[in-house]
Design a protein around this motif. Sequence first.
Motif, PDB file in Angstrom:
ATOM      1  N   ARG A 180       0.850  -1.192   0.000  1.00 25.24           N
ATOM      2  CA  ARG A 180       0.000   0.000   0.000  1.00 25.24           C
ATOM      3  C   ARG A 180       0.887   1.244   0.000  1.00 25.24           C
ATOM      4  O   ARG A 180       2.108   1.161   0.206  1.00 25.24           O
ATOM      5  N   ALA A 181       0.286   2.393  -0.232  1.00 24.72           N
ATOM      6  CA  ALA A 181       1.035   3.649  -0.176  1.00 24.72           C
ATOM      7  C   ALA A 181       1.363   3.950   1.282  1.00 24.72           C
ATOM      8  O   ALA A 181       0.468   4.253   2.076  1.00 24.72           O
ATOM      9  N   MET A 182       2.632   3.834   1.652  1.00 26.85           N
ATOM     10  CA  MET A 182       3.079   4.115   3.021  1.00 26.85           C
ATOM     11  C   MET A 182       3.808   5.446   3.033  1.00 26.85           C
ATOM     12  O   MET A 182       4.699   5.693   2.207  1.00 26.85           O
ATOM     13  N   TRP A 183       3.437   6.303   3.961  1.00 32.85           N
ATOM     14  CA  TRP A 183       4.092   7.591   4.159  1.00 32.85           C
ATOM     15  C   TRP A 183       4.481   7.709   5.626  1.00 32.85           C
ATOM     16  O   TRP A 183       3.747   7.256   6.510  1.00 32.85           O
ATOM     17  N   VAL A 184       5.622   8.334   5.882  1.00 29.11           N
ATOM     18  CA  VAL A 184       6.016   8.683   7.249  1.00 29.11           C
ATOM     19  C   VAL A 184       6.008  10.203   7.365  1.00 29.11           C
ATOM     20  O   VAL A 184       6.538  10.902   6.489  1.00 29.11           O
ATOM     21  N   VAL A 185       5.386  10.708   8.419  1.00 23.77           N
ATOM     22  CA  VAL A 185       5.394  12.141   8.714  1.00 23.77           C
ATOM     23  C   VAL A 185       6.165  12.318  10.010  1.00 23.77           C
ATOM     24  O   VAL A 185       5.724  11.868  11.067  1.00 23.77           O
ATOM     25  N   MET A 186       7.349  12.916   9.901  1.00 18.94           N
ATOM     26  CA  MET A 186       8.192  13.079  11.087  1.00 18.94           C
ATOM     27  C   MET A 186       8.045  14.502  11.629  1.00 18.94           C
ATOM     28  O   MET A 186       7.816  15.444  10.888  1.00 18.94           O
ATOM     29  N   HIS A 187       8.178  14.614  12.952  1.00 17.32           N
ATOM     30  CA  HIS A 187       7.984  15.881  13.648  1.00 17.32           C
ATOM     31  C   HIS A 187       9.328  16.425  14.100  1.00 17.32           C
ATOM     32  O   HIS A 187      10.068  15.766  14.831  1.00 17.32           O
ATOM     33  N   ALA A 188       9.654  17.638  13.669  1.00 20.57           N
ATOM     34  CA  ALA A 188      10.854  18.352  14.118  1.00 20.57           C
ATOM     35  C   ALA A 188      10.534  19.832  14.143  1.00 20.57           C
ATOM     36  O   ALA A 188       9.753  20.320  13.319  1.00 20.57           O
ATOM     37  N   ASN A 189      11.150  20.562  15.064  1.00 21.68           N
ATOM     38  CA  ASN A 189      10.835  21.976  15.229  1.00 21.68           C
ATOM     39  C   ASN A 189      12.023  22.913  15.074  1.00 21.68           C
ATOM     40  O   ASN A 189      11.846  24.129  15.071  1.00 21.68           O
ATOM     41  N   HIS A 190      13.230  22.347  14.973  1.00 27.33           N
ATOM     42  CA  HIS A 190      14.408  23.205  14.848  1.00 27.33           C
ATOM     43  C   HIS A 190      15.456  22.491  14.002  1.00 27.33           C
ATOM     44  O   HIS A 190      15.584  21.250  14.048  1.00 27.33           O
ATOM     45  N   ALA A 191      16.233  23.277  13.245  1.00 25.72           N
ATOM     46  CA  ALA A 191      17.222  22.693  12.337  1.00 25.72           C
ATOM     47  C   ALA A 191      18.231  21.816  13.062  1.00 25.72           C
ATOM     48  O   ALA A 191      18.718  20.817  12.504  1.00 25.72           O
TER      49      ALA A 191
END
Length: 369
Positions: free
Chosen positions: A213-224
């Motif tokens: 299936r179409a798998m996507w990961v959405v990762m969370h980061a707030n600073h470089a």
Amino acid sequence: MTRSVNHPQDDFAPLPGRTLRDIPALVAAGLVPPDAAPALEDVARQYATAIPPAFAALIERPDDPIGLQVIPDEAELAVAAHERADPIGDDALSPVPGIVHRYADRALLKPLLVCPLYCRFCFRREHVGPDGGVLDDAALARALDWLRDHPAIREVILTGGDPLMLSPRRLGAIVRALEAMPHVTTIRIHSRVPVADPARITDELADAMQTDRAMWVVMHANHAREFTPAARAALRRIQARAIPVLGQSVLLRGVNDSVAALEGLFRAMVEARVKPYYLHQLDPAPGTARFHVPIAEGRRLLAGLRGRVTGLAWPTYTLDIPGGHGKVPLGPDYLEAGEDGPTVRDPAGGRHKLASESAPNLALGARER
């Protein structure tokens, strides 16, 4: 949410290491002054604390953009009138434990409420923590049955907590169950692990995400600065499985509330092959007011990026309307109605007539939106 921990040990097993989990550990690490410890114990009794070694190593001082995100603060016990224990209405939209159904074609599946680190601005801070545990087998089966019984659901978002805290065996079993549902065409995993605890992204865990299936990961980061070599390597292990990665961030006072900080963050994402997806307006969770950036300021900040960064680095600035009414984009806007017809504003602030558009049509479009 079911908070059972009646599972084999390998369903969720913390990796070895010196994660900072209480106020004495923060004092010993030099992140909290000893005289502040008694007051912060009150905060720790209400909200979980965990800072993995990889993330703790990024903290140069307690009030820097990394430390502010994760070190407890007395201000967390001050609840503003507009703040809510369930700011985006998860509880009211949960038909069975572990499921949140807000939009017709997609649903959240929350298999656990445990995270690698506990952000001080988290919109689920009333629920997540070391006692959150995982859905037990019966609760997970009920959640999966609910998804099977709703063929309009085309996309399932694994969230929590953090689903990449699951063992490869448990995560793989959930992915296999979802891909066996003919109507589920897309699976999304939302995670902080790649930057918070990158050693957890092993080849075995990355293999567990693979599916037809179409798998996507959405990762969370707030600073470089969160994009360390280890974090980039963890992301590469995911991307090597042909899984695209998107980035989401929260606009936070003292962390990324400047054009330069946002530019650095989004450039770091793109350089790590992560497409900036959402820049979230802060959700009004209890005790988070110190992080609030007004929407008007957020719109100005994002407008300040136009022309400075590639379109690849441009996220949607979005508000999750309190109460569970869904996400909406906040702009900024460049099309304006004028007495002499519509104009469009360029990145430098200049205004230009749009001869191809009429004022009545522009007004009609505004009403339809």
